[in-house]
Write an enzyme that holds these catalytic residues in place. Structure first.
Site, PDB file in Angstrom:
ATOM      1  N   HIS A  12       0.809  -1.237   0.000  1.00 52.01           N
ATOM      2  CA  HIS A  12       0.000   0.000   0.000  1.00 52.01           C
ATOM      3  C   HIS A  12       0.836   1.278   0.000  1.00 52.01           C
ATOM      4  CE1 HIS A  12       1.063  -0.083   4.188  1.00 52.01           C
ATOM      5  NE2 HIS A  12       0.587   1.140   4.341  1.00 52.01           N
ATOM      6  N   LEU A  15       3.469   2.710  -5.648  1.00 48.32           N
ATOM      7  CA  LEU A  15       2.698   3.468  -6.641  1.00 48.32           C
ATOM      8  C   LEU A  15       1.293   2.883  -6.826  1.00 48.32           C
ATOM      9  CD1 LEU A  15       2.623   5.567  -9.024  1.00 48.32           C
ATOM     10  CD2 LEU A  15       3.554   3.758 -10.469  1.00 48.32           C
ATOM     11  N   GLY A  17      -0.284   0.208  -5.079  1.00 54.11           N
ATOM     12  CA  GLY A  17      -1.024  -0.065  -3.842  1.00 54.11           C
ATOM     13  C   GLY A  17      -1.614   1.204  -3.247  1.00 54.11           C
ATOM     14  N   SER A 108       2.810  -7.429 -15.249  1.00 52.15           N
ATOM     15  CA  SER A 108       3.466  -6.312 -15.929  1.00 52.15           C
ATOM     16  C   SER A 108       3.481  -6.606 -17.422  1.00 52.15           C
ATOM     17  CB  SER A 108       4.897  -6.212 -15.424  1.00 52.15           C
ATOM     18  OG  SER A 108       5.669  -5.422 -16.302  1.00 52.15           O
ATOM     19  N   SER A 109       3.489  -5.549 -18.244  1.00 56.55           N
ATOM     20  CA  SER A 109       3.505  -5.783 -19.683  1.00 56.55           C
ATOM     21  C   SER A 109       4.830  -6.377 -20.161  1.00 56.55           C
ATOM     22  CB  SER A 109       3.213  -4.481 -20.434  1.00 56.55           C
ATOM     23  OG  SER A 109       4.146  -3.494 -20.078  1.00 56.55           O
ATOM     24  N   CYS A 110       5.871  -6.375 -19.307  1.00 52.97           N
ATOM     25  CA  CYS A 110       7.157  -6.948 -19.754  1.00 52.97           C
ATOM     26  C   CYS A 110       7.151  -8.474 -19.743  1.00 52.97           C
ATOM     27  CB  CYS A 110       8.320  -6.385 -18.956  1.00 52.97           C
ATOM     28  SG  CYS A 110       8.331  -6.930 -17.266  1.00 52.97           S
ATOM     29  N   TYR A 137      12.719 -10.052 -13.766  1.00 48.76           N
ATOM     30  CA  TYR A 137      11.436  -9.562 -13.254  1.00 48.76           C
ATOM     31  C   TYR A 137      10.294 -10.221 -14.023  1.00 48.76           C
ATOM     32  CZ  TYR A 137       7.834  -6.015 -12.235  1.00 48.76           C
ATOM     33  OH  TYR A 137       6.695  -5.353 -11.856  1.00 48.76           O
ATOM     34  N   LYS A 141       7.182 -12.569 -12.662  1.00 50.14           N
ATOM     35  CA  LYS A 141       5.774 -12.217 -12.870  1.00 50.14           C
ATOM     36  C   LYS A 141       5.022 -13.310 -13.629  1.00 50.14           C
ATOM     37  CE  LYS A 141       5.311  -8.226 -10.815  1.00 50.14           C
ATOM     38  NZ  LYS A 141       4.358  -8.084  -9.689  1.00 50.14           N
ATOM     39  N   PRO A 164      -0.743  -4.579 -16.165  1.00 53.72           N
ATOM     40  CA  PRO A 164      -0.754  -3.153 -16.484  1.00 53.72           C
ATOM     41  C   PRO A 164       0.350  -2.787 -17.465  1.00 53.72           C
ATOM     42  CG  PRO A 164       0.133  -3.497 -14.270  1.00 53.72           C
ATOM     43  CD  PRO A 164      -0.120  -4.850 -14.875  1.00 53.72           C
ATOM     44  N   THR A 165       0.088  -1.773 -18.269  1.00 51.68           N
ATOM     45  CA  THR A 165       1.122  -1.198 -19.108  1.00 51.68           C
ATOM     46  C   THR A 165       2.049  -0.341 -18.225  1.00 51.68           C
ATOM     47  OG1 THR A 165       1.381  -0.079 -21.221  1.00 51.68           O
ATOM     48  CG2 THR A 165      -0.147   0.925 -19.681  1.00 51.68           C
ATOM     49  N   ASN A 166       2.978   0.434 -18.808  1.00 52.63           N
ATOM     50  CA  ASN A 166       3.871   1.284 -17.995  1.00 52.63           C
ATOM     51  C   ASN A 166       3.046   2.319 -17.230  1.00 52.63           C
ATOM     52  OD1 ASN A 166       5.727  -0.092 -19.687  1.00 52.63           O
ATOM     53  ND2 ASN A 166       7.208   1.561 -19.451  1.00 52.63           N
ATOM     54  N   LEU A 167       3.253   2.385 -15.923  1.00 55.27           N
ATOM     55  CA  LEU A 167       2.435   3.232 -15.047  1.00 55.27           C
ATOM     56  C   LEU A 167       3.219   4.425 -14.539  1.00 55.27           C
ATOM     57  CD1 LEU A 167       1.072   0.280 -12.926  1.00 55.27           C
ATOM     58  CD2 LEU A 167      -0.178   1.525 -14.700  1.00 55.27           C
ATOM     59  N   HIS A 180      11.533   4.442 -12.959  1.00 56.44           N
ATOM     60  CA  HIS A 180      11.052   4.361 -14.343  1.00 56.44           C
ATOM     61  C   HIS A 180      11.222   5.709 -15.022  1.00 56.44           C
ATOM     62  CE1 HIS A 180       8.812   0.841 -12.640  1.00 56.44           C
ATOM     63  NE2 HIS A 180       9.253   0.321 -13.770  1.00 56.44           N
ATOM     64  N   ARG A 210       6.359   3.723 -25.954  1.00 56.17           N
ATOM     65  CA  ARG A 210       5.749   3.184 -24.742  1.00 56.17           C
ATOM     66  C   ARG A 210       4.341   3.739 -24.601  1.00 56.17           C
ATOM     67  NH1 ARG A 210       9.720   0.698 -25.020  1.00 56.17           N
ATOM     68  NH2 ARG A 210      11.242   0.088 -23.420  1.00 56.17           N
TER      69      ARG A 210
HETATM   70  O1  GFB Z   1      10.640   3.328 -17.662  1.00 52.36           O
HETATM   71  P1  GFB Z   1      11.658   2.389 -18.205  1.00 52.36           P
HETATM   72  O2  GFB Z   1      12.822   2.103 -17.324  1.00 52.36           O
HETATM   73  O3  GFB Z   1      10.823   1.107 -18.570  1.00 52.36           O
HETATM   74  O4  GFB Z   1      12.266   2.971 -19.572  1.00 52.36           O
HETATM   75  P2  GFB Z   1      10.853  -0.062 -19.651  1.00 52.36           P
HETATM   76  C1  GFB Z   1      11.471   3.287 -20.674  1.00 52.36           C
HETATM   77  C2  GFB Z   1      12.306   3.884 -21.775  1.00 52.36           C
HETATM   78  O5  GFB Z   1      12.729   5.203 -21.358  1.00 52.36           O
HETATM   79  C3  GFB Z   1      13.581   3.136 -22.152  1.00 52.36           C
HETATM   80  C4  GFB Z   1      14.106   5.377 -21.625  1.00 52.36           C
HETATM   81  O6  GFB Z   1      13.736   3.185 -23.550  1.00 52.36           O
HETATM   82  C5  GFB Z   1      14.672   3.961 -21.478  1.00 52.36           C
HETATM   83  O7  GFB Z   1      15.928   3.871 -22.122  1.00 52.36           O
HETATM   84  N1  GFB Z   1      14.655   6.364 -20.676  1.00 52.36           N
HETATM   85  C6  GFB Z   1      15.124   7.590 -21.017  1.00 52.36           C
HETATM   86  C7  GFB Z   1      14.794   6.241 -19.344  1.00 52.36           C
HETATM   87  N2  GFB Z   1      15.615   8.242 -19.955  1.00 52.36           N
HETATM   88  C8  GFB Z   1      15.406   7.425 -18.894  1.00 52.36           C
HETATM   89  C9  GFB Z   1      15.678   7.549 -17.492  1.00 52.36           C
HETATM   90  O8  GFB Z   1      16.211   8.531 -17.010  1.00 52.36           O
HETATM   91  N3  GFB Z   1      15.317   6.524 -16.698  1.00 52.36           N
HETATM   92  C10 GFB Z   1      14.696   5.387 -17.198  1.00 52.36           C
HETATM   93  N4  GFB Z   1      14.346   4.411 -16.350  1.00 52.36           N
HETATM   94  N5  GFB Z   1      14.462   5.231 -18.527  1.00 52.36           N
HETATM   95  C11 GFB Z   1      10.580  -1.438 -17.487  1.00 52.36           C
HETATM   96  C12 GFB Z   1      11.062  -2.757 -16.968  1.00 52.36           C
HETATM   97  O9  GFB Z   1      11.066  -1.334 -18.765  1.00 52.36           O
HETATM   98  O10 GFB Z   1       9.181  -1.367 -17.553  1.00 52.36           O
HETATM   99  C13 GFB Z   1      10.333  -3.165 -15.761  1.00 52.36           C
HETATM  100  O11 GFB Z   1      12.459  -2.724 -16.825  1.00 52.36           O
HETATM  101  C14 GFB Z   1       8.836  -2.939 -15.849  1.00 52.36           C
HETATM  102  O12 GFB Z   1      10.612  -4.491 -15.524  1.00 52.36           O
HETATM  103  C15 GFB Z   1       8.473  -1.599 -16.412  1.00 52.36           C
HETATM  104  O13 GFB Z   1       8.244  -3.936 -16.614  1.00 52.36           O
HETATM  105  C16 GFB Z   1       7.008  -1.418 -16.645  1.00 52.36           C
HETATM  106  O14 GFB Z   1       9.505  -0.042 -20.279  1.00 52.36           O
HETATM  107  O15 GFB Z   1      12.006  -0.027 -20.595  1.00 52.36           O
END
Ligand code: GFB
Length: 313
Positions: A12, A15, A17, A108-110, A137, A141, A164-167, A180, A210
């Site tokens: 809880h 993000l 919860g 997760s969508s991954c 991960y 999942k 869920p998709t990216n949140l 993220h 995304r």
């Molecule tokens: O959010 P993110 O880490 O999730 O990265 P994923 C999404 C995209 O944003 C990638 C770019 O192409 C990153 O290279 N990006 C640009 C950045 N700048 C940044 C930054 O400063 N930080 C981050 N983090 N990314 C995750 C999975 O993958 O998605 C998890 O690793 C999970 O397991 C989550 O499933 C929903 O979509 O690439």
């Protein structure tokens, strides 16, 4: 799930919860049980069993997980696979053993193959190789989905799984390295604005696409599915709103009000090229996202200013 039901929200403070908790409370659910990490270690099976024996929740939202962005997933593979396997197995098993009526597991969508056809349908699960930056991960999942399905088949336990998709949204982790992309960029653009920097680095090429969903909209889908859905098949939940990372960076730049340039750091990984969910299953049950990306970014930046920036600077 009537208003007097005893509900446990695992995770809880995270993000997802925290958004589920907000929505349950505003909808009038009164008997909600929560425990923070110091009170209950979900990787400790005996402690989880004691908690369920004492509290006997009827409905369980399993939103507790070790999560992080692309860098954290690659840097801590052991933590990501071990902690998630332990947390989900302990909670699903205890929910069944101690008589919970229903459990909702968040995936997760991954979990889908790196090069799955787009938009991604639920049946593409396990049809091809995973994206290597987050396979640890993803494998955990996928095991969670299969655990829920196995308990349904063998014991008739009413578990369901939502992908869920990216949140993003209030309550997110804004760690500059491990978060993220949305919280990481909000923080980086804000710091650049405050320090008067001319340029902000964005990881990768800017080309990956995304789909982003505001977390309160996901919470609505979680509560709806807990009420009306009772099947073995997993259910995708996405906004349908897809952007490139370059477009996202520009939207965050505008939200924060940073006036300098964006520089793409191609030494950092892009991850999977595209990840757009086909959410027709949840839409056919009546769910729609309510928050467009620009509005969600504005609300998230407001939350960041009040809760993170206020404490750091
Ligand atoms: O959010 P993110 O880490 O999730 O990265 P994923 C999404 C995209 O944003 C990638 C770019 O192409 C990153 O290279 N990006 C640009 C950045 N700048 C940044 C930054 O400063 N930080 C981050 N983090 N990314 C995750 C999975 O993958 O998605 C998890 O690793 C999970 O397991 C989550 O499933 C929903 O979509 O690439």
């Amino acid at each position: 799930m009537d208003k007097s039901a005893r509900i446990y929200v695992a995770g809880h403070r995270g993000l997802v919860g925290s958004a589920i908790l907000r929505r349950l409370r505003s909808a009038g659910f009164a008997d909600i049980v929560v425990r923070d990490r110091k009170e209950l270690d979900l990787t400790d099976q005996a402690a989880v069993n004691r908690f369920f024996a004492e509290e006997r929740p009827e409905y369980v939202f399993l939103a507790a997980a070790r999560v992080g962005g692309i860098k954290a997933n690659s840097a801590f593979p052991a933590d990501f696979i071990r902690d998630n396997l332990l947390i989900q197995t302990n909670v699903i098993d205890a929910a069944y053993r101690f008589g919970a009526a229903k459990l909702l597991f968040l995936g997760s969508s991954c979990i889908y193959p790196r090069l799955a056809p787009q938009p991604i349908r639920e049946e593409y699960l396990l049809s091809g190789p995973l994206e290597p930056t987050n396979e640890w991960y993803a494998v955990a999942k996928i095991a969670g989905i299969k655990t829920v399905q196995a308990f349904r088949r063998q014991y008739g336990f009413r578990g369901i799984s939502l992908m869920p998709t990216n949140l993003y949204g209030p309550g997110d982790d804004f760690d500059p390295e491990n978060a993220h992309v949305i919280p990481a960029l909000i923080r980086r653009f804000h710091e650049a604005k405050m320090s008067g920097a001319r340029e902000v680095a964005v990881w990768g090429s800017g080309a990956p696409r995304r789909e982003f969903l505001y977390v309160d909209d996901l919470a609505d889908a979680c509560i709806l599915l807990m009420r009306v859905y009772d099947g073995e098949e997993i259910v995708n939940v996405g906004s349908g709103e897809e952007v490139t990372i370059a477009e996202l960076a520009e939207a965050v730049r505008r939200t924060v009000g940073f006036e300098g340039n964006i520089a793409f750091d191609r030494s950092k990984p892009d991850g999977t090229p595209r990840k757009l969910l086909d959410s027709s299953r949840v839409r056919s049950l009546g769910w729609r996202p309510a928050t467009a990306l620009a509005e969600g970014l504005r609300l998230t930046y407001e939350w960041f200013l009040a809760h993170v920036a206020a404490k750091c600077w």
